[in-house]
Design a protein around this motif. Structure first.
Motif, PDB file in Angstrom:
ATOM      1  N   CYS A  72      31.236  -1.907  50.420  1.00 47.44           N
ATOM      2  CA  CYS A  72      31.905  -0.671  49.829  1.00 47.44           C
ATOM      3  C   CYS A  72      33.227  -0.730  50.206  1.00 47.44           C
ATOM      4  N   GLU A  73      34.648  -0.054  49.531  1.00 47.88           N
ATOM      5  CA  GLU A  73      35.758  -0.425  50.146  1.00 47.88           C
ATOM      6  C   GLU A  73      36.197   1.329  50.517  1.00 47.88           C
ATOM      7  N   LEU A  74      36.965   2.046  51.526  1.00 49.36           N
ATOM      8  CA  LEU A  74      37.214   3.083  51.716  1.00 49.36           C
ATOM      9  C   LEU A  74      38.695   3.103  52.063  1.00 49.36           C
ATOM     10  N   ARG A  75      39.311   3.873  51.059  1.00 51.54           N
ATOM     11  CA  ARG A  75      40.624   3.919  50.961  1.00 51.54           C
ATOM     12  C   ARG A  75      41.089   4.884  51.301  1.00 51.54           C
ATOM     13  N   VAL A  76      41.877   5.551  52.619  1.00 50.86           N
ATOM     14  CA  VAL A  76      42.336   6.256  53.125  1.00 50.86           C
ATOM     15  C   VAL A  76      44.023   6.955  52.967  1.00 50.86           C
ATOM     16  N   TYR A  77      44.018   8.162  51.977  1.00 54.25           N
ATOM     17  CA  TYR A  77      45.508   8.358  51.576  1.00 54.25           C
ATOM     18  C   TYR A  77      45.891   9.371  52.026  1.00 54.25           C
ATOM     19  N   THR A  78      47.103   8.619  52.309  1.00 52.10           N
ATOM     20  CA  THR A  78      48.024   9.657  52.547  1.00 52.10           C
ATOM     21  C   THR A  78      48.090  10.503  54.013  1.00 52.10           C
ATOM     22  N   SER A 101      34.423   9.759  58.416  1.00 50.89           N
ATOM     23  CA  SER A 101      35.678  10.458  58.654  1.00 50.89           C
ATOM     24  C   SER A 101      36.601  10.001  59.229  1.00 50.89           C
ATOM     25  N   ALA A 102      38.320  10.171  59.011  1.00 47.41           N
ATOM     26  CA  ALA A 102      39.349   9.474  60.010  1.00 47.41           C
ATOM     27  C   ALA A 102      40.240  10.767  60.436  1.00 47.41           C
ATOM     28  N   ALA A 103      40.777  10.579  61.423  1.00 47.06           N
ATOM     29  CA  ALA A 103      42.031  11.881  62.082  1.00 47.06           C
ATOM     30  C   ALA A 103      42.960  10.615  62.231  1.00 47.06           C
ATOM     31  N   ARG A 104      43.963  11.622  62.139  1.00 46.76           N
ATOM     32  CA  ARG A 104      45.229  10.973  62.193  1.00 46.76           C
ATOM     33  C   ARG A 104      45.958  11.643  63.526  1.00 46.76           C
ATOM     34  N   SER A 105      46.546  10.602  65.165  1.00 44.68           N
ATOM     35  CA  SER A 105      47.140  11.353  66.349  1.00 44.68           C
ATOM     36  C   SER A 105      48.256  10.383  66.392  1.00 44.68           C
ATOM     37  N   GLY A 106      49.509  10.257  66.078  1.00 41.40           N
ATOM     38  CA  GLY A 106      50.895   9.516  66.117  1.00 41.40           C
ATOM     39  C   GLY A 106      50.487   8.761  64.084  1.00 41.40           C
ATOM     40  N   HIS A 107      50.633   8.092  65.410  1.00 36.27           N
ATOM     41  CA  HIS A 107      50.566   6.289  64.599  1.00 36.27           C
ATOM     42  C   HIS A 107      49.103   5.870  64.431  1.00 36.27           C
ATOM     43  N   THR A 108      48.484   6.217  65.256  1.00 33.22           N
ATOM     44  CA  THR A 108      47.277   6.173  65.237  1.00 33.22           C
ATOM     45  C   THR A 108      45.791   6.402  64.705  1.00 33.22           C
ATOM     46  N   ILE A 109      44.813   5.454  63.906  1.00 33.12           N
ATOM     47  CA  ILE A 109      43.827   6.452  63.253  1.00 33.12           C
ATOM     48  C   ILE A 109      42.723   6.256  63.660  1.00 33.12           C
TER      49      ILE A 109
END
Length: 361
Positions: A72-78, A101-109
């Protein structure tokens, strides 16, 4: 799905709540808190995704979008800084297959994915808790069979080169005093375990080795049906499950659990919890348990299959990494020996040439 208002010229007008929105089809971003006016047709109704969202899309054009069995394709939105987004991916059997789960810290996800282990752990705890609060129930699945025969589901792999992954399950079963070859029937999932246990004298009642290549919930349900039928006929009195629990890519723990008959003592629940109010059943205890116990077993077997596959891949990766390191170490030693031998040979030749020249002089 935004509900637009169309005029006679197919101009659509709709309101987006506050936030950052992305058109699912075009990828265009919109700032919410305002009315949007666009030209739309029947096939271009605006489908908007809010920020900090993860959407799972089936990766095959010839299958439904909810068929994630292959990929499957996982899309993370904004994803905003400091925010964590999470989604659960369900399979065709309407059971959770993956939690992402996805978490953003600065320019890194940072993206993490976890299989269905939490679901199956919860299933076991729920069924256990329910049965413990049911008082004294005389049900065929809650008491030992008339025979002392036992059945064990042995989950291993069809291939080697995975370190001690397969052998650990064989040793786990063979080393258990209750599972003697004379009284134990093996339902093998994986050729390596099947062959290893057969050499130790165990009866291979059924071979489901092909299941481990692509585990499916239906496979677990079919095996459960067969085992419960044998349990009901009195051919076996206890059912065990042997598999490898996945902790991380390096640590894999062989486990042996008893599926049936279920006893209250196995959970280690405190006396305080055991003293809680009893559970009532509708329409009857017999009918409810006849439906729940097979689902309980199927869920545990399917969860064990998934953990076993993850453990196998981790064990094989670790074994191959170790083999690579050993090969590189061996090459280094051989190269050192070769260079020393070559240097000794050159030194010997030079010594002979100098000695010959001195003798002539």
């Amino acid at each position: 799905l935004v509900a637009p208002i169309f005029n006679d010229e197919s101009r659509a007008e709709y309101y987006l709540p506050a936030g950052i929105w992305t058109n699912f089809f075009t990828g265009k971003e919109y700032k919410g808190g305002t009315w949007i006016e666009e030209q739309h047709g029947y096939l271009s109704i605006p489908l908007m995704v809010r920020e900090n969202s993860i959407i799972a899309i089936g990766a095959h054009d010839d299958k439904p979008d909810y068929d994630y069995a292959d990929s499957c394709e996982l899309r993370v939105y904004t994803l905003l800084d400091g925010v964590k987004a999470e989604t659960t991916v369900y399979g065709m059997s309407n059971l959770p297959e993956l939690t992402v789960s996805a978490a953003r810290s600065g320019h890194t996800i940072h993206v993490t994915a976890e299989g269905s282990k939490p679901y199956f752990d919860l299933m076991y705890e729920t069924i256990s808790s329910m049965l413990k609060k049911s008082g004294t129930i005389d049900h065929k699945y809650l008491r030992a069979g008339a025979t002392d025969g036992k059945a064990v589901i042995a989950i291993t792999s069809n291939r080697g080169l995975a370190g001690g992954y397969n052998n650990n399950i064989v040793k786990l079963i063979a080393g258990n005093e209750a599972l003697t070859p004379e009284k134990t029937r093996v339902y093998a999932i994986g050729r390596k375990g099947r062959d290893g246990l057969a050499k130790k004298g165990y009866e291979i009642a059924e071979d489901y080795s092909e299941v481990i290549d692509e585990p499916a919930y239906q496979d677990a349900a079919d095996l459960t049906k067969e085992l419960l039928a044998a349990f009901g006929r009195g051919e076996i009195g206890e059912i065990y499950l042997a598999y490898t629990s996945f902790k991380n890519t390096v640590v894999h723990i062989p486990k042996l659990i008893r599926l049936l008959p279920f006893t209250m003592e196995e959970s280690g629940e405190s006396e305080a919890l055991k003293a809680e109010a009893l559970m009532n059943y509708e329409p009857s205890e017999e009918e409810v348990l006849d439906m729940i116990i097979p689902k309980y077993m199927s869920s545990l077997i399917f969860g064990a299959l998934q953990e076993a596959v993850a453990s196998e891949n981790g064990a094989r990766m670790t074994a191959m990494d170790s083999a690579t390191n050993n090969a590189e170490e061996m090459l280094g030693k051989l190269e050192l020996q070769y260079n020393r031998a070559r240097q000794g040979s050159i030194t010997q030749e030079l010594t002979e040439i100098i000695a010959g020249a001195n003798a002539i002089n």
